[in-house]
Design an enzyme around this catalytic site. Structure first.
Site, short mmCIF file in Angstrom:
data_model
loop_
_atom_site.label_atom_id
_atom_site.label_comp_id
_atom_site.label_asym_id
_atom_site.label_seq_id
_atom_site.Cartn_x
_atom_site.Cartn_y
_atom_site.Cartn_z
N ARG A 38 0.79 -1.23 0.00
CA ARG A 38 0.00 0.00 0.00
C ARG A 38 0.82 1.28 0.00
O ARG A 38 0.28 2.36 -0.15
CB ARG A 38 -0.89 0.04 1.25
CG ARG A 38 -1.96 -1.02 1.30
CD ARG A 38 -2.84 -0.75 2.51
NE ARG A 38 -3.96 -1.66 2.58
CZ ARG A 38 -3.96 -2.78 3.26
NH1 ARG A 38 -2.90 -3.16 3.91
NH2 ARG A 38 -5.02 -3.55 3.30
N GLN A 106 0.67 -5.77 11.24
CA GLN A 106 -0.15 -5.74 10.03
C GLN A 106 0.48 -6.62 8.96
O GLN A 106 -0.08 -6.77 7.88
CB GLN A 106 -0.27 -4.29 9.52
CG GLN A 106 -0.97 -3.35 10.50
CD GLN A 106 -0.86 -1.90 10.06
OE1 GLN A 106 0.08 -1.19 10.39
NE2 GLN A 106 -1.86 -1.43 9.32
N ASP A 109 3.91 -12.01 7.20
CA ASP A 109 5.10 -12.78 6.81
C ASP A 109 5.68 -13.66 7.92
O ASP A 109 6.60 -14.44 7.67
CB ASP A 109 6.19 -11.84 6.29
CG ASP A 109 6.48 -10.68 7.24
OD1 ASP A 109 6.51 -10.91 8.48
OD2 ASP A 109 6.68 -9.55 6.77
N HIS A 126 -3.72 -9.02 10.23
CA HIS A 126 -4.09 -9.29 8.84
C HIS A 126 -3.81 -10.75 8.44
O HIS A 126 -3.75 -11.07 7.26
CB HIS A 126 -3.37 -8.33 7.88
CG HIS A 126 -3.84 -6.91 8.00
ND1 HIS A 126 -3.11 -5.83 7.56
CD2 HIS A 126 -4.96 -6.39 8.55
CE1 HIS A 126 -3.78 -4.71 7.82
NE2 HIS A 126 -4.89 -5.02 8.43
N CYS A 134 -10.01 -22.59 6.01
CA CYS A 134 -11.23 -22.93 5.28
C CYS A 134 -12.22 -21.78 5.43
O CYS A 134 -12.49 -21.33 6.54
CB CYS A 134 -11.83 -24.22 5.84
SG CYS A 134 -13.46 -24.57 5.15
N CYS A 162 -14.59 -30.31 5.75
CA CYS A 162 -15.98 -30.02 5.36
C CYS A 162 -16.17 -29.87 3.86
O CYS A 162 -17.29 -29.64 3.40
CB CYS A 162 -16.46 -28.74 6.07
SG CYS A 162 -15.85 -27.22 5.33
N THR A 200 4.72 1.77 10.16
CA THR A 200 3.34 1.79 9.67
C THR A 200 2.91 3.23 9.41
O THR A 200 3.24 4.12 10.18
CB THR A 200 2.37 1.09 10.66
OG1 THR A 200 1.01 1.42 10.30
CG2 THR A 200 2.61 1.50 12.09
N SER A 201 2.17 3.40 8.31
CA SER A 201 1.70 4.75 7.96
C SER A 201 0.54 5.18 8.84
O SER A 201 0.11 6.32 8.79
CB SER A 201 1.27 4.77 6.50
OG SER A 201 0.21 3.85 6.32
N ASN A 225 8.83 5.76 11.79
CA ASN A 225 8.40 5.50 10.41
C ASN A 225 9.13 6.45 9.48
O ASN A 225 9.36 7.61 9.81
CB ASN A 225 6.88 5.69 10.29
CG ASN A 225 6.33 5.13 8.99
OD1 ASN A 225 6.62 3.98 8.65
ND2 ASN A 225 5.57 5.91 8.26
ZN LIG Z 1 -13.83 -26.61 6.26
#
Ligand SMILES: [Zn+2]
Length: 254
Positions: A38, A106, A109, A126, A134, A162, A200-201, A225
Site C-alpha cells: 500500500r 499488520q 510474513d 491481517h 477454510c 468439510c 506503519t503509515s 516510520n
Molecule cells: Zn472446512
C-alpha cells in the site's frame, strides 16, 4: 540518526514501562526485501488491478484465479522468502529486556516469530501466509500441508474437514478481521503505558485506531516510520530513521 538524548529518554521510558505495546507495519519488512502493498512504491499503488485481484470476492468467484494462486504458491512464486532483519531482532530483544506485552503486526510474513518474539504475544491482525484456512468451517493448518496436496495434483484443494474452499490465512480486501484478535489488540492498547508504532503509515483502520486508544488511556506514543503519519503531531517521539538501525540502537539502551 535520532539524537542520543531522545533515544536515551525513550529507552528509559521503555525500561520503566509496565505494559509496552508495539504495532508494526510493512516498513519493518521492506528492509527484509518484502514488498509493501500500500505504500508510495507499493504493488497495489502502482497496479490497481492487482488490488482488485486481491479481494475475497474475486477469489471466491473465480476458480481459474484460485488455481493460478495455488499453482503459483506451490511453485514458490508467492513465497515471501524474507529473513528477519535487525529491526525484527531488536523487537525480539525488547521482549527480553522490558515488559513487552503485545506485538500487533499488520504484516503476514511471520518474521517477528522467526526473529524470536514469543508467538503468544504476537497478534497478526491481517493473518499469515504460513497457514491455510477454510472459508466455510474455519479450519486452519500449516500452508505447507496444503501446498503438498497441490504439488500432488489437486489444483484447487478443498477443506478435508468439510469440503469448503481453502485460502491462505491472510485477510484479503473485503474480508473481515478476526474479531477476537481485534478485541485483544484493543484491550492491550488500552492498557499500554508506552505504545510504539513501527514502520506503519497509521492510515489503515482499524489498526490505526490502536494508537488512538492508547493515547486516550494515557500512553506515551512513539512513531518510528520513514514517512509522515497522521499521528506525528500527537506523538511524544517521532523517529524517521531506518528501522534496522534505530531499533537496535534504542533497545540496546534499555
Ligand atoms: Zn472446512
Amino acid at each position: 540518526m535520532a539524537d542520543n538524548a531522545q533515544l536515551d529518554h525513550l529507552a528509559a521510558l521503555l525500561r520503566q514501562a509496565d505494559q509496552i505495546v508495539v504495532l508494526t507495519g510493512a516498513g519493518i519488512s521492506t528492509e527484509s526485501g518484502i514488498p509493501d502493498f500500500r505504500g508510495p512504491q507499493g504493488l497495489w499503488t502502482k497496479d490497481p488491478s492487482a488490488e482488485r485481484k486481491a479481494t475475497i470476492q474475486h477469489y471466491v468467484s473465480d476458480p481459474e484465479h484460485r488455481r493460478d494462486v495455488w499453482r503459483n504458491r506451490a511453485a514458490g512464486g508467492e513465497r515471501f522468502g524474507g529473513h528477519p532483519n535487525a529491526g525484527h531482532t531488536a523487537l525480539a530483544d525488547l521482549e527480553r529486556r522490558a515488559h513487552l506485552h503485545t506485538l500487533v503486526t499488520q504484516n503476514v510474513d511471520g518474521l517477528h516469530q522467526a526473529a524470536g518474539t514469543s508467538p503468544d504475544i504476537v497478534i497478526e491482525i491481517h493473518g499469515t501466509v504460513n497457514e491455510a484456512k477454510c472459508l466455510t468451517c474455519g479450519w486452519r493448518g500449516p500452508m505447507e500441508d496444503t501446498l503438498a496436496r497441490v504439488r500432488a495434483g489437486e489444483d484447487d484443494p478443498a477443506c478435508l474437514e468439510c469440503g469448503g474452499m481453502l485460502k491462505s490465512a491472510t485477510i484479503s480486501f473485503g474480508e473481515n478481521l478476526v474479531p477476537a484478535d481485534l478485541d485483544r489488540a484493543q484491550r492491550a492498547a488500552a492498557g499500554a503505558d508506552v505504545f510504539l508504532a513501527v514502520g506503519t503509515s497509521l492510515g489503515v483502520y482499524p489498526a490505526a485506531a490502536l494508537p488512538e486508544i492508547a493515547l486516550r488511556n494515557g500512553a506515551v506514543l512513539a512513531v518510528l516510520n520513514a514517512e509522515e503519519t497522521p499521528f506525528d503531531g500527537v506523538a511524544e517521539y517521532v523517529l524517521r530513521d531506518r528501522l534496522g538501525e534505530v531499533l537496535p540502537e534504542l533497545v540496546g539502551r534499555i
